[in-house]
Write a protein that holds these residues in place. Structure first.
Motif, short mmCIF file in Angstrom:
data_model
loop_
_atom_site.label_atom_id
_atom_site.label_comp_id
_atom_site.label_asym_id
_atom_site.label_seq_id
_atom_site.Cartn_x
_atom_site.Cartn_y
_atom_site.Cartn_z
N GLY A 161 45.34 -96.00 3.79
CA GLY A 161 46.47 -95.89 4.05
C GLY A 161 47.27 -97.19 5.12
N THR A 187 46.63 -88.81 3.26
CA THR A 187 47.27 -90.19 3.24
C THR A 187 48.35 -90.28 4.13
OG1 THR A 187 45.92 -91.07 1.37
CG2 THR A 187 47.90 -92.29 1.80
N ARG A 189 50.01 -92.08 7.96
CA ARG A 189 51.11 -92.84 7.84
C ARG A 189 52.19 -92.95 9.25
NH1 ARG A 189 54.15 -92.46 3.53
NH2 ARG A 189 55.01 -95.11 3.97
N GLY A 230 51.54 -97.37 8.86
CA GLY A 230 50.43 -98.78 8.03
C GLY A 230 50.46 -99.63 8.62
N GLY A 251 48.82 -97.50 1.70
CA GLY A 251 50.08 -96.37 1.92
C GLY A 251 50.76 -96.28 0.86
#
Length: 664
Positions: free
Chosen positions: A551, A645, A649, A654, A555
């Motif tokens: 991620g 993911t 995030r 990220g 991401g």
């Protein structure tokens, strides 16, 4: 019958007739001459001669009376002109001009006394050279000095040829250059104090009559009174102007004191209202009209309104000691002043002021007060941090051990402690590399309080939750300040930012893994965030969080593909597999080269312009390999369809996106 015809019958009657007609003296003399020529009897001739003499005496008396009346009228006019002048030079011009015209002089001038003796020619009228005005006359020389010494008129019909008084070469030169002969000088005095002398001069030999001397003396008396009055008015005006200037200065001083009092009240309000050091420095800097910089004992800047020129460390130490001893600011350089900032908790700091104008006493007191206020704010920060420490520790402990959703009421608890529950925060895990755990905990309480964050202790580490968006910068700032405070290194691992309260626990875990990675790398005493370590954090940490690494690396691209059913991930894989060649990648994907170029532009928008730099490209390729391995092992797509993911995030925004200028 005319008076001339009556002289034979009555000589006296003939003379009276001529007087009545105001005949000139020459007519009387002519009458007497005619009588003698015609042989007038002796008895009558004697009578006529006596009548003519009496008539001439009458004529002389009348003429003198007329001259006196004209002189008095001229004095009145002169007095009126002098009364309308309030400037000394204008007044002296009037005096010299009237003197010259009134007595038919070729030149008139005025000399005034000097404070240390002697006189100087102040004004003149009728001069032909520039030598007279400004001429200094020594004591005892010249007619004017003699007239003032004796307080009586003094005159000469031929100055240069008269040896009755001592001559001065300077005066003689002026008299010669002006072509003067006869000079009359009368003293000017007021209330017994000599003021100067009034002169009248002719360029021919001349004998002055008593009436002329008397008239000039009267003019000198009037002039002395006018000069004295003008000087008195000048003194009054000067005193008035000085008083007005002093009143204006005092008014400005009062205004300045009121302004400074208002500033000190504002500074006191900042202390009572929980203001920060930056607020104190800005308020004081604006009032002092200069640049203020607050530095700690190690020379680090804690707050500033601008830059200062480089200063010698020995100078600063000396200034700090002198300021502490004097209880007032001291000069460090021509335009820089310093005052000590002493809290009693840590080594003294220094508050520096730079401005182009000198420091007044009031400004010095304000600068000193600003230093004491800064010390008080620091001390209150330490005290408040220590006092609220248990509540802050408990709140952060609850956040770090919380379930995916914070406990009920946590939002309100965080808000009461001064944090924004919906804001962005970074988490720092700090391990002091020494035995001063207690001092480190006290410092952390103060630091978190000053930065409106939270702090707790877990094991041998400190945990800080701070409102910030740059975990790396926050880690370095904490590491630098705490290292200076303890006198030995500290290791700081950081992660974030986390948006809201829900991701705090997982961000803490990432920050702890970052700390473990720093220790495993042998860089104890360093400071870094998870995004600074890249895939090294994934390899060296105890908990290999593959989802978080993928991620952080790419991401935004994964999220874009999932939401729009695009093939940016496949394009990235083909791009790197083909040696970063858009043409070969297009062939591998069976699309046009322009399509690959457009997709790469979109990837740049998502990841930032630096995604192709070697270090970033390596992490992306590693993330792609992990995705392919996961596909091979689990037979699932690279879109991370279990949703981890997205969670990653949200919890750990990220690092890839942050590193690439906020691609998300």
């Amino acid at each position: 019958m005319t008076p001339e015809d009556a002289w034979t019958d009555s000589p006296a009657l003939a003379v009276l007739g001529l007087l009545a007609r105001e005949a000139p003296p020459a007519r009387l003399e002519e009458l007497l001459r005619i009588a003698r020529q015609r042989g007038m009897p002796q008895e009558r001739l004697v009578e006529l001669e006596q009548a003519v003499r009496l008539a001439l005496d009458v004529h002389t008396s009348v003429e003198q009376r007329r001259r006196r009346e004209a002189g008095l009228a001229a004095l009145i006019d002169t007095t009126q002109d002098m009364a309308s002048r309030d400037d000394l030079d204008d007044l002296l011009d009037i005096i010299t001009n009237h003197t010259r015209r009134l007595l038919n002089f070729d030149m008139a001038y005025v000399s005034l006394r000097l404070p240390d003796g002697g006189s100087y020619v102040r004004n003149s009228d009728g001069e032909t050279t520039a030598n007279s005005v400004g001429l200094e006359i020594e004591d005892g020389f010249g007619l004017g000095e003699w007239a003032q010494t004796r307080q009586a008129p003094f005159w000469t019909s031929d100055y240069l040829g008269d040896d009755r008084f001592p001559h001065s070469p300077a005066i003689d030169e002026v008299v010669s250059s002006e072509g003067l002969h006869a000079i009359l000088a009368v003293p000017m005095a007021h209330d017994g104090e000599p003021i100067g002398a009034l002169y009248g001069a002719s360029r021919e030999i001349r004998h002055f009559t008593p009436d002329e001397v008397s008239l000039l003396r009267s003019l000198a008396v009037l002039s002395a009174s006018a000069i004295a009055e003008t000087r008195r008015v000048d003194r009054i005006q000067a005193a008035t102007a000085e008083a007005e200037s002093e009143n204006a200065r005092l008014a400005a001083h009062v205004d300045r004191l009121q302004h400074l009092t208002g500033v000190q009240n504002r500074l006191a309000g900042l202390v009572l209202g929980g203001g920060a050091l930056r607020d104190v420095v800005e308020v004081a800097g604006e009032a002092l009209k200069g640049v203020l910089v607050l530095r700690d004992a190690d020379g680090q800047t804690l707050a500033a309104t601008g830059d200062l020129p480089s200063l010698d460390a020995d100078q600063l130490v000396k200034a700090l000691v002198n300021s502490h001893a004097a209880g007032a600011p001291v000069a460090v350089a021509d335009t820089v002043w310093a005052t000590h900032v002493t809290t009693g908790v840590e080594a003294p700091g220094v508050l520096l002021l730079r401005r182009s104008t000198p420091l007044t006493d009031e400004d010095g007191r304000l600068l000193y007060a600003a230093g004491r206020t800064a010390a008080l704010v620091q001390l209150l920060g330490y005290s408040a941090g220590a006092a609220s420490g248990p509540a802050r520790d408990e709140c952060l402990d609850d956040l770090l051990t919380a379930a995916p959703q914070p406990p009920r009421g946590m939002t309100e608890r965080v808000r009461r402690l001064g944090l924004d529950p919906g804001g962005q925060h970074v988490v720092l895990v700090v391990r002091p590399e020494g035995s001063k755990q207690g001092e480190a905990a006290v410092w952390a309480s103060s630091y978190s309080y000053r930065h409106r964050g939270l702090k707790t202790v877990r094991g041998d580490c400190l945990v800080l939750l701070l409102p910030d968006t740059d975990a790396s910068a926050a880690a370095r700032a904490v590491g630098d300040e705490l290292s200076r405070f303890l006198g030995h290194p500290v290791t700081v691992g950081a992660a974030g930012p986390a948006v809201g309260l829900a991701p705090v626990a997982e961000v803490y875990q990432e920050a702890h893994r970052c700390l473990d990675t720093l220790v495993a790398l042998g860089v104890a005493g360093g400071a870094a965030a998870a995004r600074d370590l890249g895939f090294l954090g994934l390899l060296l940490s105890d908990d290999h969080d593959v989802d978080a690494f993928i991620g952080s690396a790419m991401g935004p691209v994964l999220d874009y593909d999932r939401k729009r059913s695009t093939e940016l991930v496949r394009t990235l894989d083909a791009y790197f597999t083909s040696g970063s060649s858009p043409t070969r990648a297009a062939g591998h994907l069976h699309v046009h080269t322009n399509t690959v170029s457009r997709r790469l532009e979109r990837i740049t928008e998502l990841l930032g312009p630096d995604w192709q730099k070697p270090v970033n490209a390596l992490e992306i390729q590693l993330a792609l390999r992990l995705l392919r391995a996961r596909d091979a092992v689990y037979g699932r797509t690279a879109a991370l369809d279990d949703g981890r993911t997205d969670r990653t995030r949200a919890e750990v925004p990220g690092a890839m996106g942050d590193r690439h200028h906020g691609a998300r």
